[in-house]
Design a protein around this motif. Structure first.
Motif, PDB file in Angstrom:
ATOM      1  N   VAL A 139       0.994  -1.322  -0.177  1.00 44.17           N
ATOM      2  CA  VAL A 139       0.004  -0.128   0.062  1.00 44.17           C
ATOM      3  C   VAL A 139       0.864   1.364  -0.025  1.00 44.17           C
ATOM      4  N   SER A 140       1.987   1.269   0.854  1.00 39.82           N
ATOM      5  CA  SER A 140       2.773   2.379   0.889  1.00 39.82           C
ATOM      6  C   SER A 140       3.562   2.412  -0.440  1.00 39.82           C
ATOM      7  N   LYS A 141       3.892   1.460  -1.159  1.00 39.50           N
ATOM      8  CA  LYS A 141       4.453   1.754  -2.370  1.00 39.50           C
ATOM      9  C   LYS A 141       3.587   2.176  -3.475  1.00 39.50           C
ATOM     10  N   TRP A 142       2.233   1.944  -3.479  1.00 38.85           N
ATOM     11  CA  TRP A 142       1.321   2.446  -4.515  1.00 38.85           C
ATOM     12  C   TRP A 142       1.183   4.003  -3.785  1.00 38.85           C
ATOM     13  N   LYS A 143       0.968   4.245  -2.787  1.00 40.33           N
ATOM     14  CA  LYS A 143       0.664   5.471  -2.569  1.00 40.33           C
ATOM     15  C   LYS A 143       2.038   6.356  -2.920  1.00 40.33           C
ATOM     16  N   ALA A 144       3.097   6.033  -2.585  1.00 43.78           N
ATOM     17  CA  ALA A 144       4.390   6.590  -3.171  1.00 43.78           C
ATOM     18  C   ALA A 144       4.296   6.839  -4.805  1.00 43.78           C
ATOM     19  N   GLU A 145       3.982   5.840  -5.578  1.00 46.37           N
ATOM     20  CA  GLU A 145       3.753   5.864  -7.084  1.00 46.37           C
ATOM     21  C   GLU A 145       2.982   7.001  -7.094  1.00 46.37           C
ATOM     22  N   GLN A 146       1.678   7.096  -6.721  1.00 47.05           N
ATOM     23  CA  GLN A 146       0.778   8.209  -7.019  1.00 47.05           C
ATOM     24  C   GLN A 146       1.297   9.688  -6.480  1.00 47.05           C
ATOM     25  N   ALA A 147       2.124   9.650  -5.277  1.00 44.51           N
ATOM     26  CA  ALA A 147       2.428  10.878  -4.898  1.00 44.51           C
ATOM     27  C   ALA A 147       3.471  11.376  -5.760  1.00 44.51           C
ATOM     28  N   LEU A 148       4.421  10.428  -6.148  1.00 47.89           N
ATOM     29  CA  LEU A 148       5.589  11.058  -7.078  1.00 47.89           C
ATOM     30  C   LEU A 148       5.074  11.521  -8.557  1.00 47.89           C
ATOM     31  N   GLY A 149       3.953  10.934  -8.865  1.00 54.62           N
ATOM     32  CA  GLY A 149       3.417  11.218  -9.968  1.00 54.62           C
ATOM     33  C   GLY A 149       2.896  12.613 -10.096  1.00 54.62           C
ATOM     34  N   GLU A 150       2.248  12.895  -8.908  1.00 49.32           N
ATOM     35  CA  GLU A 150       1.848  14.123  -8.711  1.00 49.32           C
ATOM     36  C   GLU A 150       2.843  15.333  -8.513  1.00 49.32           C
ATOM     37  N   LEU A 151       3.944  15.075  -7.924  1.00 48.44           N
ATOM     38  CA  LEU A 151       5.242  15.811  -7.621  1.00 48.44           C
ATOM     39  C   LEU A 151       5.632  16.311  -8.929  1.00 48.44           C
ATOM     40  N   LEU A 152       5.985  15.093  -9.654  1.00 50.34           N
ATOM     41  CA  LEU A 152       6.892  15.203 -10.823  1.00 50.34           C
ATOM     42  C   LEU A 152       6.194  15.779 -12.157  1.00 50.34           C
ATOM     43  N   ALA A 153       4.730  15.718 -12.155  1.00 48.73           N
ATOM     44  CA  ALA A 153       3.848  16.002 -13.141  1.00 48.73           C
ATOM     45  C   ALA A 153       4.493  17.613 -13.726  1.00 48.73           C
ATOM     46  N   GLY A 154       4.839  17.609 -14.860  1.00 50.02           N
ATOM     47  CA  GLY A 154       5.181  19.145 -15.659  1.00 50.02           C
ATOM     48  C   GLY A 154       6.742  19.425 -15.218  1.00 50.02           C
ATOM     49  N   SER A 155       7.373  18.454 -14.499  1.00 45.74           N
ATOM     50  CA  SER A 155       8.714  18.628 -14.082  1.00 45.74           C
ATOM     51  C   SER A 155       9.675  18.066 -15.214  1.00 45.74           C
ATOM     52  N   PRO A 156      10.669  18.916 -15.491  1.00 39.97           N
ATOM     53  CA  PRO A 156      11.852  18.076 -16.308  1.00 39.97           C
ATOM     54  C   PRO A 156      12.265  16.807 -15.872  1.00 39.97           C
ATOM     55  N   THR A 157      11.975  16.587 -14.582  1.00 43.00           N
ATOM     56  CA  THR A 157      12.641  15.234 -14.054  1.00 43.00           C
ATOM     57  C   THR A 157      11.593  14.170 -14.357  1.00 43.00           C
ATOM     58  N   GLU A 158      12.100  13.179 -15.284  1.00 43.21           N
ATOM     59  CA  GLU A 158      11.211  12.065 -15.707  1.00 43.21           C
ATOM     60  C   GLU A 158      10.883  11.086 -14.766  1.00 43.21           C
ATOM     61  N   LEU A 159       9.962  10.344 -14.786  1.00 42.68           N
ATOM     62  CA  LEU A 159       9.445   9.413 -13.709  1.00 42.68           C
ATOM     63  C   LEU A 159       9.359   8.062 -14.260  1.00 42.68           C
ATOM     64  N   THR A 160       9.980   7.120 -13.958  1.00 44.33           N
ATOM     65  CA  THR A 160       9.884   5.552 -14.325  1.00 44.33           C
ATOM     66  C   THR A 160       9.580   4.721 -13.092  1.00 44.33           C
ATOM     67  N   ILE A 161       8.547   3.841 -13.197  1.00 39.34           N
ATOM     68  CA  ILE A 161       8.295   3.122 -12.072  1.00 39.34           C
ATOM     69  C   ILE A 161       8.595   1.624 -12.527  1.00 39.34           C
ATOM     70  N   ILE A 162       9.403   0.859 -11.625  1.00 43.54           N
ATOM     71  CA  ILE A 162       9.580  -0.492 -11.913  1.00 43.54           C
ATOM     72  C   ILE A 162       9.057  -1.445 -10.627  1.00 43.54           C
ATOM     73  N   ARG A 163       8.275  -2.420 -11.199  1.00 45.64           N
ATOM     74  CA  ARG A 163       7.625  -3.212 -10.010  1.00 45.64           C
ATOM     75  C   ARG A 163       8.184  -4.548 -10.088  1.00 45.64           C
ATOM     76  N   PRO A 164       9.077  -4.978  -9.174  1.00 47.84           N
ATOM     77  CA  PRO A 164       9.817  -6.280  -9.165  1.00 47.84           C
ATOM     78  C   PRO A 164       8.793  -7.354  -8.419  1.00 47.84           C
ATOM     79  N   PRO A 165       9.002  -8.609  -8.638  1.00 51.72           N
ATOM     80  CA  PRO A 165       8.631  -9.536  -7.623  1.00 51.72           C
ATOM     81  C   PRO A 165       9.667  -9.732  -6.657  1.00 51.72           C
ATOM     82  N   LEU A 166       9.180 -10.987  -6.103  1.00 50.07           N
ATOM     83  CA  LEU A 166      10.513 -11.273  -4.725  1.00 50.07           C
ATOM     84  C   LEU A 166      11.655 -11.577  -5.514  1.00 50.07           C
TER      85      LEU A 166
END
Length: 312
Positions: A139-166
């Protein structure tokens, strides 16, 4: 700018990732709360990620930051999990992202978790699936994904998310290390009948995927799943581990899954049993198709190397 920075560089994945960058002749920036002395790297000790100006000063020549710092599955008191995970996995990620924005870092790679998709899969998970996290960590990882998307929206810093298994490999912590210890110390391993397919990823394969995510063009606002080239069952995992351990006298036996489930319930280990017995498959084909990344380490070799490292 050509450097890659790694937060959480002192951890299991971080050290392998730094090692892969060094082997390629690069000078990575190894960032950790613990003082590091990694030869060839630019070592940075950050006591508090909230000090974003201090962190940004170390990122002035950095092309991409791979964010591994956070909290995984450490023991905590009941009722504390949610607050601890949110502070470590959301707040720390946002501090690091703000430092990247201030320093002009081109890309922020956030290492999330397949747990954002869910705990089990009737069919292989896709990166387009609706998130369904259940445990505080996911849940914390999902919330972080969303929060990062909002923070970096429109920013020159790009966001790439990787979800690995175990993640597994020599020196791995957590539940996978428990399987290795079981294969190394037990005379009988009753898990042979666990035949649900599961996706894992070797730490070297993950490190290479993260470097690819940091460098490949056109990955802004993209979320990808990564995994080893083939899935495997827990029964097969323990057989390979036991067969790779020279000192192991373990015999893998096929106790019916229903009996294992009952025993796990009686012993209060139902959650752990469900993680071992339920299918959890990941479709990583889109990341391979988009970037050309392919896992270097096969499941068989990865498991053998993990077992041999345990004996050293």
């Amino acid at each position: 700018m050509s450097e890659i920075a790694v937060t959480g560089a002192s951890g299991f994945i971080g050290r392998v990732l730094i090692g892969r960058l060094l082997a390629a002749g690069e000078t990575p920036v190894a960032i950790s709360r613990q003082p590091l002395e990694i030869a060839g790297a630019r070592n940075v000790a950050i006591t508090d990620y909230a000090r974003t100006a201090e962190l940004a000063a170390h990122l002035s020549e950095v092309e991409a930051l791979i964010h591994l710092a956070g909290r995984a599955h450490q023991a905590s008191h009941p009722g504390q999990d949610e607050a601890l995970f949110e502070a470590a996995n959301i707040d720390t990620a946002l501090y690091a992202a703000r430092a990247c924005m201030a320093a002009g870092v081109k890309r922020f790679v956030f290492v999330s978790s397949i747990g954002v998709n869910g705990n089990h899969s009737a069919k292989p998970f896709l990166d387009t699936d609706e998130p369904a996290p259940t445990e505080p960590y996911a849940v914390s990882k999902w919330k972080a994904e969303q929060a990062l998307g909002e923070l970096l929206a429109g920013s020159p810093t790009e966001l790439t998310i990787i979800r690995p298994p175990l993640v597994y490999g020599p020196g791995c912590p957590g539940n996978f290390r428990k399987l290795v210890r079981l294969a190394a110390t037990s005379r009988w391993i009753p898990l042979g009948a666990l035949d649900a397919p599961r996706s894992f990823i070797h730490v070297v394969n993950l490190a290479d995927a993260l470097i690819t995510a940091a460098r490949h063009p056109g990955l802004d606002r993209e979320t990808f799943l990564v995994a080893d080239a083939r899935d495997i069952t827990v029964g097969e995992v323990v057989r390979i581990l036991a067969g790779s351990l020279h000192a192991s006298r373990a015999r893998v036996i096929n106790v019916p899954v229903l009996l294992l489930k009952i025993a796990a319930f009686l012993l209060g280990r139902r959650a752990l049993f469900d993680k071992l017995a339920a299918p959890l498959q990941v479709d990583a084909s889109r990341f391979s198709r988009v970037t050309g990344w392919k896992p270097e380490i096969t499941v068989e070799k990865g498991l053998r190397d993990t077992a041999k490292a345990f004996e050293k």
